[in-house]
Write a protein that holds these residues in place. Sequence first.
Motif, mmCIF file in Angstrom:
data_model
loop_
_atom_site.group_PDB
_atom_site.id
_atom_site.type_symbol
_atom_site.label_atom_id
_atom_site.label_comp_id
_atom_site.label_asym_id
_atom_site.label_seq_id
_atom_site.Cartn_x
_atom_site.Cartn_y
_atom_site.Cartn_z
ATOM 1 N N GLY A 1 -3.522 -4.986 5.913
ATOM 2 C CA GLY A 1 -3.409 -3.447 5.730
ATOM 3 C C GLY A 1 -2.293 -3.006 4.826
ATOM 4 O O GLY A 1 -2.128 -1.823 5.451
ATOM 5 N N TRP A 2 -1.290 -3.992 5.063
ATOM 6 C CA TRP A 2 0.190 -3.950 4.676
ATOM 7 C C TRP A 2 0.263 -3.535 3.189
ATOM 8 O O TRP A 2 0.985 -2.601 2.612
ATOM 9 C CB TRP A 2 1.052 -4.654 4.971
ATOM 10 N N LEU B 1 4.854 -7.840 -4.516
ATOM 11 C CA LEU B 1 4.082 -8.949 -3.539
ATOM 12 C C LEU B 1 2.966 -8.304 -4.002
ATOM 13 O O LEU B 1 1.669 -8.945 -4.335
ATOM 14 C CB LEU B 1 3.683 -8.914 -2.148
ATOM 15 N N ARG B 2 2.295 -6.652 -4.226
ATOM 16 C CA ARG B 2 0.806 -6.162 -5.086
ATOM 17 C C ARG B 2 1.280 -6.792 -5.943
ATOM 18 O O ARG B 2 -0.509 -6.964 -6.845
ATOM 19 C CB ARG B 2 1.091 -4.638 -4.510
ATOM 20 N N MET C 1 -4.483 2.307 8.992
ATOM 21 C CA MET C 1 -3.958 3.557 9.629
ATOM 22 C C MET C 1 -3.148 3.948 9.597
ATOM 23 O O MET C 1 -2.387 4.975 9.514
ATOM 24 C CB MET C 1 -4.681 3.085 10.939
ATOM 25 N N ARG C 2 -1.735 2.824 10.351
ATOM 26 C CA ARG C 2 -0.755 3.206 10.615
ATOM 27 C C ARG C 2 -0.076 3.316 9.616
ATOM 28 O O ARG C 2 0.393 4.929 9.317
ATOM 29 C CB ARG C 2 0.299 2.272 10.493
ATOM 30 N N ARG C 3 -0.131 3.008 8.226
ATOM 31 C CA ARG C 3 -0.073 4.059 7.114
ATOM 32 C C ARG C 3 -0.528 5.357 6.363
ATOM 33 O O ARG C 3 0.140 6.125 5.205
ATOM 34 C CB ARG C 3 -0.225 2.788 5.031
ATOM 35 N N THR D 1 9.024 -3.919 3.103
ATOM 36 C CA THR D 1 9.745 -2.462 2.743
ATOM 37 C C THR D 1 8.840 -2.407 1.792
ATOM 38 O O THR D 1 7.519 -2.985 1.214
ATOM 39 C CB THR D 1 11.311 -3.232 2.440
ATOM 40 N N ASP D 2 9.153 -1.122 0.920
ATOM 41 C CA ASP D 2 8.054 -0.566 0.109
ATOM 42 C C ASP D 2 8.636 -1.811 -0.901
ATOM 43 O O ASP D 2 7.691 -2.190 -1.989
ATOM 44 C CB ASP D 2 8.937 0.635 -0.350
ATOM 45 N N ARG D 3 9.427 -2.091 -1.187
ATOM 46 C CA ARG D 3 10.095 -2.724 -2.659
ATOM 47 C C ARG D 3 9.114 -4.236 -2.369
ATOM 48 O O ARG D 3 8.960 -4.692 -3.158
ATOM 49 C CB ARG D 3 11.388 -3.248 -2.717
ATOM 50 N N GLU D 4 8.949 -4.739 -1.373
ATOM 51 C CA GLU D 4 8.763 -6.103 -1.166
ATOM 52 C C GLU D 4 7.133 -5.860 -1.253
ATOM 53 O O GLU D 4 6.362 -7.335 -1.872
ATOM 54 C CB GLU D 4 8.468 -6.645 0.722
#
Length: 201
Positions: free
Chosen positions: A199-200, A149-150, A90-92, A142-145
């Motif tokens: 949801g991160w 990770l994904r 939701m936050r994203r 962070t975006d890169r993390e």
Amino acid sequence: MIKVLLAEDQSMVREALAALLGLEDDIEVVAQVSRGDEVLDAARAHDLDVVLLDIEMPGMTGLDAAALVRRELPALKVVILTTFGRPGYMRRAMESGAEAFLVKDAPAAQLADALRRVLRGERVIDPTLAAAALAEGANPLTDRERVVLRASADGSTNAELARRLHLSNGTVRNYLSTAIQKTGARNRAEAERIARDKGWL
């Protein structure tokens, strides 16, 4: 008439949503796509008011598609409809420019009402998710993390990840190590699971 593009990868769900929305006198589903990477082209090809997006789709997530639509076609309203009621999602979604975030088990009348409200300039957020997002706090990654990770979810080695993401082995190791620490996990597989559940990712 509110003209809608519906993006949902599950055919039965997509067709059911289109049929339900079609029962409303003032809503018309003018286009449907099954992949996130088809959203922008379809949005450009039709006269639309709202883009209704699922989150989990092949090609591109609904969150990434929302950000792309917001950047390329800022006049369109974006509504996220998902099975996954995760506060991080939701936050994203809100950060990507979505005007509404609803879960799929909400009544159809609530979805139709949300479409009308976003056309009036309102933001519509599932209240339970809004409370959970406030309690959860911001995404620590962070975006890169998140990217690293994904990408690690398929079990690739650090060297394989480095090649695929055009990073050095050390950089991949550092991103994964930081992500593990931030999620409180014991290893990268657990970190990926925790981040996905919240949801991160």
